[in-house]
Design an enzyme around this catalytic site. Structure first.
Site, mmCIF file in Angstrom:
data_model
loop_
_atom_site.group_PDB
_atom_site.id
_atom_site.type_symbol
_atom_site.label_atom_id
_atom_site.label_comp_id
_atom_site.label_asym_id
_atom_site.label_seq_id
_atom_site.Cartn_x
_atom_site.Cartn_y
_atom_site.Cartn_z
ATOM 1 N N HIS A 148 5.928 9.731 1.208
ATOM 2 C CA HIS A 148 6.599 10.938 1.711
ATOM 3 C C HIS A 148 7.945 11.071 1.021
ATOM 4 O O HIS A 148 8.616 10.087 0.746
ATOM 5 C CB HIS A 148 6.817 10.845 3.232
ATOM 6 N N ASP A 164 -0.680 13.315 7.304
ATOM 7 C CA ASP A 164 -2.032 13.728 6.878
ATOM 8 C C ASP A 164 -3.050 12.601 6.898
ATOM 9 O O ASP A 164 -4.242 12.847 6.693
ATOM 10 C CB ASP A 164 -1.959 14.312 5.459
HETATM 11 C C1 SDX Z 1 3.166 16.515 3.589
HETATM 12 O O1 SDX Z 1 7.965 17.254 2.692
HETATM 13 C C2 SDX Z 1 7.352 17.248 3.836
HETATM 14 O O2 SDX Z 1 7.960 17.156 4.899
HETATM 15 C C3 SDX Z 1 5.828 17.402 3.778
HETATM 16 C C4 SDX Z 1 5.087 17.210 5.074
HETATM 17 C C5 SDX Z 1 5.365 18.331 6.048
HETATM 18 O O3 SDX Z 1 5.214 18.102 7.274
HETATM 19 O O4 SDX Z 1 5.627 19.486 5.578
HETATM 20 O O5 SDX Z 1 5.449 15.972 5.678
HETATM 21 C C6 SDX Z 1 3.569 17.235 4.845
HETATM 22 O O6 SDX Z 1 3.058 17.135 2.561
HETATM 23 C C7 SDX Z 1 2.970 15.030 3.651
HETATM 24 C C8 SDX Z 1 2.629 14.402 2.251
HETATM 25 C C9 SDX Z 1 1.141 14.619 1.978
HETATM 26 N N1 SDX Z 1 0.815 14.252 0.604
HETATM 27 C C10 SDX Z 1 0.107 13.133 0.316
HETATM 28 O O7 SDX Z 1 -0.272 12.321 1.164
HETATM 29 C C11 SDX Z 1 -0.240 12.970 -1.166
HETATM 30 C C12 SDX Z 1 0.039 11.529 -1.603
HETATM 31 N N2 SDX Z 1 1.466 11.314 -1.567
HETATM 32 C C13 SDX Z 1 2.199 11.433 -2.827
HETATM 33 O O8 SDX Z 1 1.687 12.414 -3.677
HETATM 34 C C14 SDX Z 1 3.716 11.402 -2.655
HETATM 35 O O9 SDX Z 1 3.999 10.339 -1.841
HETATM 36 C C15 SDX Z 1 4.432 12.637 -2.139
HETATM 37 C C16 SDX Z 1 4.095 13.858 -2.902
HETATM 38 C C17 SDX Z 1 4.128 12.858 -0.698
HETATM 39 C C18 SDX Z 1 5.949 12.360 -2.261
HETATM 40 O O10 SDX Z 1 6.187 12.262 -3.619
HETATM 41 P P1 SDX Z 1 7.696 12.002 -4.165
HETATM 42 O O11 SDX Z 1 8.677 12.012 -3.056
HETATM 43 O O12 SDX Z 1 7.931 12.940 -5.306
HETATM 44 O O13 SDX Z 1 7.625 10.524 -4.636
HETATM 45 P P2 SDX Z 1 7.291 10.087 -6.096
HETATM 46 O O14 SDX Z 1 6.104 10.850 -6.584
HETATM 47 O O15 SDX Z 1 8.559 10.129 -6.882
HETATM 48 O O16 SDX Z 1 6.810 8.570 -5.863
HETATM 49 C C19 SDX Z 1 7.730 7.490 -5.928
HETATM 50 C C20 SDX Z 1 6.874 6.315 -6.428
HETATM 51 C C21 SDX Z 1 6.156 6.622 -7.738
HETATM 52 O O17 SDX Z 1 5.913 5.382 -8.385
HETATM 53 P P3 SDX Z 1 6.994 4.884 -9.542
HETATM 54 O O18 SDX Z 1 7.078 6.032 -10.550
HETATM 55 O O19 SDX Z 1 8.284 4.642 -8.793
HETATM 56 O O20 SDX Z 1 6.359 3.631 -10.102
HETATM 57 O O21 SDX Z 1 5.841 6.039 -5.463
HETATM 58 C C22 SDX Z 1 4.566 6.263 -6.084
HETATM 59 C C23 SDX Z 1 4.813 7.139 -7.289
HETATM 60 O O22 SDX Z 1 3.798 6.955 -8.267
HETATM 61 N N3 SDX Z 1 3.744 6.945 -5.065
HETATM 62 C C24 SDX Z 1 2.460 6.676 -4.844
HETATM 63 C C25 SDX Z 1 2.089 7.494 -3.770
HETATM 64 N N4 SDX Z 1 3.141 8.231 -3.387
HETATM 65 C C26 SDX Z 1 4.165 7.890 -4.193
HETATM 66 N N5 SDX Z 1 1.588 5.827 -5.457
HETATM 67 C C27 SDX Z 1 0.328 5.824 -4.967
HETATM 68 N N6 SDX Z 1 -0.097 6.565 -3.920
HETATM 69 C C28 SDX Z 1 0.751 7.418 -3.311
HETATM 70 N N7 SDX Z 1 0.337 8.170 -2.290
#
Ligand code: SDX
Length: 428
Positions: free
Chosen positions: A307, A364
């Site tokens: 998140h 989710d």
């Molecule tokens: C919602 O914003 C809100 O409030 C949204 C929400 C709402 O109520 O409106 O809460 C609803 O959208 C919840 C999120 C649902 N999405 C998912 O579950 C999809 C999977 N999650 C990821 O795509 C991710 O965690 C996000 C999009 C939710 C957040 O992404 P960020 O904040 O841009 O974080 P990032 O991509 O910069 O990740 C930081 C690190 C990265 O690794 P490094 O580059 O540091 O090595 O964490 C890793 C990412 O690759 N990472 C994950 C991951 N989420 C982040 N690796 C594997 N699986 C994941 N799910």
């Protein structure tokens, strides 16, 4: 903390006020940055460090896993309030009295008829169309059947547009699902509660008496409350920025629905179920999916995990996980998907990659398991998220317009070609 931030640019020191919010968060006010530095701006992809507005609606503390709507904790609201009360709270700022709530509900019922010509638009969609695309189009189409602009300075005009969309949106949700499944499009029953009526409109069969199941009503009511608002998330920011051009409320909501559709945002609840199904088909091999999630060369992410704000448990995920156990237990459903989800959660919470990045289950991760137990098709999960988020979007749009926020127009850092003379095609 000092109330001033000092920035040195090209040997010049510039001071900017630090604003402090009611929960002691601090923000550097850089409104004068470009003018005092001769055009220097900031860059912040995904706005990870940038606040777009001041707001009084929802407070999140990502480190402590706190979520409050207008100061009330999500735990209290999920336990003690109903969805319509929470909608009223988010939009108008206070929990309603019984009289206010009754009037709110009666006004919503009165405005819950959708122009029958909207069915002609629905007929034009192929049954393969994703419900979120259909819902976004129908919501925008409502503008054609209702005055698009809202005079936000008129309490009456604003109130009328709120009750209109809260009345019509559940009908669009039900019609979107029923059309795809070849069921007749009709209305529910205005003598029912708001959420009871949503379920009846969605699931009523033309050839048998509809029987309410209170377990499903309570579960959906709680899920809608948990999804109702979440400060400046992607879809809410979309609703705000579209509304900041003074586009109408329905047009702004339609844009928000499209933003929510993305699998990184609200579309994740559908993606979680598809992922868990795939793991089940793979014989429950969670390790393979964990490895894929950590493999940088693999675009796969563990859906429902991570998140932008929560670097601790998403408080909503905790409540939904507990509710999933209760609902499946009450319905006498043994769903192996729930066990796979719990196994995956346990594995991820113990995995260094996830621990280092503070990746926890989000809203989710478990919600789809309840929707499935309720008989809601997987491709309707994100539509249910939109139904819950509707009052939050409305509240945020209204606040942005009442505060007379300027039109949203970010700057950029240009990294393209510098000036070059035009070359005629003969010389290219
Ligand atoms: C919602 O914003 C809100 O409030 C949204 C929400 C709402 O109520 O409106 O809460 C609803 O959208 C919840 C999120 C649902 N999405 C998912 O579950 C999809 C999977 N999650 C990821 O795509 C991710 O965690 C996000 C999009 C939710 C957040 O992404 P960020 O904040 O841009 O974080 P990032 O991509 O910069 O990740 C930081 C690190 C990265 O690794 P490094 O580059 O540091 O090595 O964490 C890793 C990412 O690759 N990472 C994950 C991951 N989420 C982040 N690796 C594997 N699986 C994941 N799910």
């Amino acid at each position: 903390m000092s109330k001033i931030a000092t920035l040195e640019v090209n040997g010049q020191k510039h001071e900017f006020p630090i604003l402090v919010g009611s929960e002691n968060e601090s923000a550097i006010n850089i409104k004068t940055l470009r003018s005092v530095t001769g055009g220097v701006t900031t860059i912040d992809p995904g706005y990870k460090n940038t606040g777009s507005c001041e707001s009084s609606i929802t407070f999140l503390d990502g480190e402590k896993g706190i979520l409050r709507y207008r100061g009330y904790s999500i735990e209290d609201l999920a336990e003690k309030a109903d969805f319509l009360e929470v909608a009223y709270l988010l939009i108008f700022g206070e929990l309603p009295t019984q009289e206010q709530l009754d009037k709110f509900h009666s006004d919503i019922r009165e405005k819950s008829i959708v122009d029958d010509d909207v069915k002609k638009i629905l007929d034009a969609f192929p049954k393969t169309a994703h419900p979120m695309g259909v819902l976004s189009s129908l919501t925008s189409a409502l503008t054609a059947f209702n005055p698009s602009s809202v005079n936000v300075d008129s309490e009456e005009d604003m109130y009328n547009s709120v009750v209109k969309i809260l009345g019509k949106f559940p009908v669009l949700v039900a019609w979107t699902m029923r059309k795809k499944h070849g069921l007749p499009l009709d209305y529910g029953d205005n003598s029912l509660g708001y959420v009871e009526n949503v379920l009846k409109m969605m699931f009523k069969k033309p050839n048998e008496e509809y029987v309410q199941n209170q377990i499903l009503v309570d579960a959906l009511d709680k899920l809608l409350i948990l999804h109702a608002d979440h400060e400046q998330n992607c879809s809410t920011s979309t609703v705000r920025i579209v509304g900041s051009s003074h586009a109408g409320l329905f047009a702004s909501l339609s844009a928000g629905i499209s933003a929510l559709w993305g699998p990184l945002h609200g579309g994740a609840n559908q993606a979680v179920l598809e992922m868990l199904e795939a793991i089940k088909e793979d014989g429950g091999d969670t390790k393979k999916y964990m490895a894929k999630a950590k493999d940088k060369s693999d675009p796969f992410r563990l859906m429902g995990f991570g998140h932008r704000v929560y670097k601790n448990f998403d408080p909503r995920a905790k409540i939904i996980k507990k509710s999933a156990d209760e609902v499946l237990g009450d319905l006498g459903i043994e769903d192996p998907i729930l066990d796979i989800a719990k196994g995956l959660e346990k594995e991820a919470l113990e995995d260094q990659y996830f621990v280092d990045r503070k990746l926890y289950p989000n809203v989710d991760f478990y919600s789809g398991i309840i929707y499935r137990a309720m008989g809601i098709p997987t491709d309707m999960f994100t539509v249910m998220f939109a139904l819950g988020r509707l009052p939050g979007w409305i509240a945020q749009w209204r606040e942005m317009r009442l505060r007379k926020e300027p039109i949203g127009r970010p700057r950029q850092l240009y990294i393209g070609e510098t000036y070059r003379p035009f070359m005629t095609i003969k010389k290219r």
